[in-house]
Design an enzyme around this catalytic site. Structure first.
Site, PDB file in Angstrom:
ATOM      1  N   ASP A  64       1.421  -4.339   0.726  1.00  0.00           N
ATOM      2  CA  ASP A  64       0.871  -4.299  -0.623  1.00  0.00           C
ATOM      3  C   ASP A  64       1.606  -5.375  -1.406  1.00  0.00           C
ATOM      4  O   ASP A  64       2.767  -5.202  -1.766  1.00  0.00           O
ATOM      5  CB  ASP A  64       1.125  -2.902  -1.217  1.00  0.00           C
ATOM      6  CG  ASP A  64       0.848  -2.846  -2.719  1.00  0.00           C
ATOM      7  OD1 ASP A  64       0.249  -3.796  -3.251  1.00  0.00           O
ATOM      8  OD2 ASP A  64       1.223  -1.833  -3.351  1.00  0.00           O
ATOM      9  N   LYS A 105       1.208 -13.135  -9.311  1.00  0.00           N
ATOM     10  CA  LYS A 105      -0.096 -12.768  -8.743  1.00  0.00           C
ATOM     11  C   LYS A 105      -1.212 -12.887  -9.789  1.00  0.00           C
ATOM     12  O   LYS A 105      -2.377 -13.035  -9.441  1.00  0.00           O
ATOM     13  CB  LYS A 105      -0.014 -11.341  -8.209  1.00  0.00           C
ATOM     14  CG  LYS A 105      -1.231 -10.859  -7.461  1.00  0.00           C
ATOM     15  CD  LYS A 105      -0.992  -9.463  -6.936  1.00  0.00           C
ATOM     16  CE  LYS A 105      -2.239  -8.793  -6.465  1.00  0.00           C
ATOM     17  NZ  LYS A 105      -1.972  -7.390  -6.092  1.00  0.00           N
ATOM     18  N   GLU A 122      -7.329  -2.989  -2.450  1.00  0.00           N
ATOM     19  CA  GLU A 122      -6.244  -2.033  -2.730  1.00  0.00           C
ATOM     20  C   GLU A 122      -6.723  -0.591  -2.892  1.00  0.00           C
ATOM     21  O   GLU A 122      -6.138   0.319  -2.284  1.00  0.00           O
ATOM     22  CB  GLU A 122      -5.467  -2.486  -3.980  1.00  0.00           C
ATOM     23  CG  GLU A 122      -4.608  -3.712  -3.687  1.00  0.00           C
ATOM     24  CD  GLU A 122      -4.077  -4.394  -4.927  1.00  0.00           C
ATOM     25  OE1 GLU A 122      -4.230  -3.861  -6.039  1.00  0.00           O
ATOM     26  OE2 GLU A 122      -3.496  -5.487  -4.777  1.00  0.00           O
ATOM     27  N   ASP A 152      -6.567   2.897 -10.160  1.00  0.00           N
ATOM     28  CA  ASP A 152      -5.441   2.033  -9.795  1.00  0.00           C
ATOM     29  C   ASP A 152      -5.029   1.162 -10.986  1.00  0.00           C
ATOM     30  O   ASP A 152      -5.655   0.144 -11.268  1.00  0.00           O
ATOM     31  CB  ASP A 152      -5.877   1.166  -8.603  1.00  0.00           C
ATOM     32  CG  ASP A 152      -4.769   0.221  -8.143  1.00  0.00           C
ATOM     33  OD1 ASP A 152      -3.691   0.206  -8.754  1.00  0.00           O
ATOM     34  OD2 ASP A 152      -5.007  -0.509  -7.164  1.00  0.00           O
TER      35      ASP A 152
END
Ligand code: AMP
Length: 603
Positions: A8, A70, A171, A193
């Site tokens: 992850d 990211k 994800e 999420d």
């Protein structure tokens, strides 16, 4: 079988996991932590630091570290992006030669794929230390809403890090796999999420090992950093008037405020009040004696929740939209699975419980669910047992631009993947013999509101035919979201494949040199880790020996077949361990340590 891992690669934290006797487990970092901060940096001596050490360095020297990169990976540089970056990260962003985003950290200009490769490389080293041997195959997760460019960039980062990507996995889907396995859940689930930089929601149907994503959506500009930014705004308002302007212009001060805000936010997940004490705020470049000030204040949970309201409202809007696309209501959802550090915020849990009429499911740590699910899928792909089947969906609508600036949809969002679609277009001609077919991604019916992925350029199209040439365009979307496009001139059969113009990948020679640099670093670190393993393993054996003596004693006092069996197993492992020491076999040492840990508490 070679070990395989699930990674992850998070905005704020990253984690690596593997499947151990059918159970997904987190691989701890070599420093002993379960999560690795997604931060890299360089010390004043030029030494590379990654993870926790980089985070610590950032407290002292914010301009020497790069967190949250990211947010920009795989994106094209633009002034708007530069402005947005200024509000959330301490480092400057620049344009690279291919129009990609680069960052400047500790005086070095770096491509973002190199930064991600450094993070991936660190997790790879952690996994190698865990297994005592090389690890090269991984499933890497990406946010469901990552587009083509962001996925390509993640692959490029993996290549630089020396990892073979078994698959890029969305994800939320990964998280659902972890919850599904750990809780033996079957039915309709929604994954909520909320991470550091993005918010994703997916609705899945899980039945007998089949994971079918029904709809997915999200907000790429909504995450923990935005909650932090609200606290920062509130803090700035409290800076004395005389210093406020200097504080907002000073990178070091703003980074201090951001760190303090993030810490306060975490505290407020546990306590009803957080105290913030900030020193040396102001203009760090000048030397006037009164240029710096301090700030001491307290934030209550209630007030933080009020500050956060516009953001939490956006979270529920996304849930409503994704449920509508899945043609479901909140009541139809049988399990709500929380993922991402931000879901520890009590207000988020309360909102979710109220909105869905049921509390979220527990049993999996929300920070670890994605890595654990990636490990489950990695093991499945590597073993090809076929026990699970994953049906994911297209996360963006894919279209062809036609005259008048409209986008003709070929693959609508939320179509099951792999997907393919074809249509015939009359694109007209550029000059005499060329036709251009532009390809877009996005939900708008107007091309100027979508992202252009590239163009298929058909040369040598039939010139004899005075009429427009019908061109058949075929889109193929792979099961991990990679698009390929083909166009055929139906009159001549001449075909062309898509040239992605918006591609922001590095030149092959740069990738090659960055890979070599990373490999040299990894080799050096790997050697150090090996020396460390050779030194610590005898201590593990000593401890296990002491424990087995105690176990033997208690087995004598309270005899039972179970106690005898544990003693026998530990003794056998000790014998194996001694052989491993003789041979200097780090892989065997790692295996013995893992098995011993399972039988007796070593730490
Ligand atoms: P992720 O991208 O999933 O690693 O999520 C990281 C985000 O979760 C960051 O914004 C963190 O500040 C936030 N976070 C982590 N732990 C907590 C906590 N205990 N309470 C509130 N937010 C947290």
């Amino acid at each position: 079988m070679d070990p395989v891992i699930g990674i992850d690669l998070g905005t704020t934290y990253s984690a690596v996991a593997t499947l151990d006797s059918g159970r997904p487990v987190i691989i701890p970092s070599r420093a002993g932590a379960r999560l690795t901060p997604s931060v890299i940096g360089f010390t004043a001596m030029g030494e590379r630091v990654v993870g926790e050490r980089a985070q610590i360095l950032g407290d002292e020297a914010p301009d020497r570290v790069a967190p949250a990169t990211k947010r920009f990976i795989g994106k094209r540089f633009s002034p708007a992006l530069e402005k947005a970056a200024k509000a959330v990260v301490p480092y400057p962003v620049l344009a690279g030669p291919q129009g990609e985003v680069r960052i400047k950290v500790a005086g070095r200009v770096m491509p973002l794929t190199q930064v991600s490769a450094m993070l991936l490389g660190e997790l790879k080293l952690d996994a190698e230390a865990h297994f005592g041997r090389p690890v090269s195959k991984a499933v890497i997760t990406v946010p469901a809403n990552f587009d083509e460019g962001q996925r390509q960039a993640t692959r490029e980062a993996a290549r630089i890090a020396g990892l073979e990507v078994l698959r890029l996995l969305n994800e939320p889907t990964a998280a659902a796999m972890a919850y599904g396995l750990v809780n033996s859940f079957q039915g309709r689930a929604l994954v909520f999420d909320l991470g550091g930089g993005t918010f994703d929601v997916s609705v899945l149907e899980m039945e007998n090992g089949v994971y079918e994503v029904k709809a997915t959506g999200g907000d790429t500009q909504l995450g923990g950093d935005d909650f932090d930014a609200r606290i920062v705004q509130w803090l700035v308002a409290q800076v004395p008037d005389l210093h406020r302007d200097a504080v907002t212009k000073d990178r070091v001060s703003m980074q201090r405020l951001r760190y303090a805000a993030e810490r306060a936010k975490r505290t407020l997940s546990e306590q009803s009040e957080a105290f913030l004490s900030l020193a040396e705020l102001g203009d760090h470049s000048g030397d006037a004696p009164d240029r710096l000030c301090t700030l001491d204040t307290a934030l209550t949970r209630d007030f933080f929740e009020t500050l956060s309201e516009p953001l939490t409202t956006r979270c529920l809007d996304v849930c409503r939209q994704v449920l509508a696309e899945a043609k479901l209501t909140a009541q139809d959802v049988e399990a709500v699975m929380l993922v991402g550090g931000m879901t520890r915020m009590p207000l988020i849990r309360a909102l979710v419980t109220k909105f869905f009429g049921r509390p979220p499911v527990t049993g999996v740590n929300p920070d670890e669910a994605v890595a654990l699910g990636a490990a489950v899928h990695a093991a499945e792909l590597a073993s090809r047992h076929g026990q699970t089947l994953l049906i994911d969906v297209a996360t963006h609508t894919l279209s062809v631009g036609v005259l008048g600036g409209t986008a003709r949809r070929l693959i609508p969002r939320n179509s099951p993947v792999p997907a393919s679609a074809k249509d015939v277009f009359l694109p007209g001609r550029t000059g005499q013999t060329q036709a251009r077919i532009p390809v877009y991604q996005g939900e708008s019916e107007f091309t100027d509101e979508c992202t252009k992925l590239g163009e298929v350029v058909l040369s040598d199209i039939s010139v004899v035919n005075r009429a427009e040439v019908p061109i058949e365009v075929t889109f193929e979307l792979s099961n991990e979201g990679t698009l390929s496009v083909r166009a055929v001139d139906t009159t001549t059969g001449i075909a062309e494949a898509l040239r992605i113009e918006a591609r922001t990948t590095l030149s092959p020679s740069e990738v090659d040199s960055l890979s070599k640099e990373q490999a040299a670093y990894s080799e050096q670190q790997g050697e150090k880790d090996k020396v460390q393993a050779l030194q610590t393993f005898p201590r593990v054996l000593d401890k296990a020996e002491r424990l087995v003596r105690l176990l033997e004693k208690s087995a004598e006092e309270n005899p039972s077949p179970e106690a005898d069996s544990v003693v026998g197993q530990v003794k056998a492992l000790l014998a194996q361990g001694r052989v491993a020491v003789k041979l200097g076999d780090t892989s065997q040492m790692a295996e013995v340590t893992r098995l011993l840990e399972r039988l007796v508490a070593l730490s």
